[in-house]
Design a protein around this motif. Structure first.
Motif, PDB file in Angstrom:
ATOM      1  N   SER A  47      46.807  28.841  36.604  1.00 53.98           N
ATOM      2  CA  SER A  47      45.560  29.541  36.920  1.00 53.98           C
ATOM      3  C   SER A  47      45.424  29.789  38.413  1.00 53.98           C
ATOM      4  CB  SER A  47      44.371  28.708  36.419  1.00 53.98           C
ATOM      5  OG  SER A  47      43.174  29.343  36.733  1.00 53.98           O
ATOM      6  N   ASN A  50      47.765  32.570  39.421  1.00 53.71           N
ATOM      7  CA  ASN A  50      47.222  33.883  39.051  1.00 53.71           C
ATOM      8  C   ASN A  50      46.050  34.277  39.946  1.00 53.71           C
ATOM      9  OD1 ASN A  50      49.051  34.200  36.998  1.00 53.71           O
ATOM     10  ND2 ASN A  50      47.652  33.541  35.382  1.00 53.71           N
ATOM     11  N   GLY A  51      45.220  33.300  40.277  1.00 52.08           N
ATOM     12  CA  GLY A  51      44.011  33.616  41.034  1.00 52.08           C
ATOM     13  C   GLY A  51      44.250  33.855  42.507  1.00 52.08           C
ATOM     14  N   THR A  52      45.146  33.098  43.110  1.00 49.97           N
ATOM     15  CA  THR A  52      45.311  33.210  44.555  1.00 49.97           C
ATOM     16  C   THR A  52      46.201  34.373  44.974  1.00 49.97           C
ATOM     17  OG1 THR A  52      47.119  31.609  44.500  1.00 49.97           O
ATOM     18  CG2 THR A  52      44.911  30.769  44.987  1.00 49.97           C
ATOM     19  N   GLY A  54      46.522  37.243  43.249  1.00 49.93           N
ATOM     20  CA  GLY A  54      45.988  38.528  42.801  1.00 49.93           C
ATOM     21  C   GLY A  54      46.904  39.258  41.842  1.00 49.93           C
ATOM     22  N   THR A  57      45.174  40.359  38.547  1.00 52.64           N
ATOM     23  CA  THR A  57      44.325  41.527  38.751  1.00 52.64           C
ATOM     24  C   THR A  57      45.172  42.782  38.853  1.00 52.64           C
ATOM     25  OG1 THR A  57      42.728  40.153  39.933  1.00 52.64           O
ATOM     26  CG2 THR A  57      42.542  42.531  40.232  1.00 52.64           C
TER      27      THR A  57
END
Length: 160
Positions: A47, A50-52, A54, A57
């Protein structure tokens, strides 16, 4: 003080509210790197990956990285809005068409300030639909609220 308590309850509920895998269950480099692994550490690091970066997205907008946005987001946890804890006060505010709890619910739903009068009016005008009986369930109240908002041209954008 009541506003702080209401906000704290709503925010606490919203912190655990995450839709199932935005971009699909295979979206992002974190899923690729930890493919086949299970357990809390793998999920957390995937997670974060995926989040840091980008990449999820990017994957959702470009249709790459295993991402697919055609699925319906779901939620399997508790309701984001803990109306049940405040149902009595909420029903009183809806009956009056104004009040701190009604305003806090509008804020927690992301209803913009310029639309809050319409939100309060819609809830008030549909009191009998939202609260058809004294022993109404929280699920019925929430479903009725969504229904009322979806049928209102000004408020539909908040539940679509």
């Amino acid at each position: 003080m009541k506003r702080i308590i209401v906000s704290a309850i709503l925010l606490a509920g919203s912190t655990v509210a995450m839709a199932e895998a935005p971009g699909g269950p295979n979206c992002g480099w974190g899923n690729m790197l930890f493919d086949g692994q299970s357990g809390l550490p793998s999920h957390i690091v995937a997670s974060i990956t995926n989040g840091t970066s980008g990449n999820a997205t990017f994957g959702m907008t470009s249709g790459t990285n295993g991402c697919n946005t055609s699925g319906t987001l779901t939620y399997g946890g508790k309701e984001m809005i803990n109306v049940g804890a405040l149902l009595d006060e909420f029903s009183e505010d809806v009956a009056r068409g104004d009040g701190e709890v009604l305003n806090a619910v509008a804020v927690s739903l992301g209803v913009n300030a310029e639309d809050r009068v319409a939100f309060k009016l819609a809830m008030h005008n549909n009191f009998d639909k939202i609260f058809p009986a004294e022993d109404v369930t929280t699920e019925h109240v929430l479903a009725s609220m969504w229904s009322v908002m979806q049928s209102d041209a000004q408020l539909a954008k908040y539940v679509s």
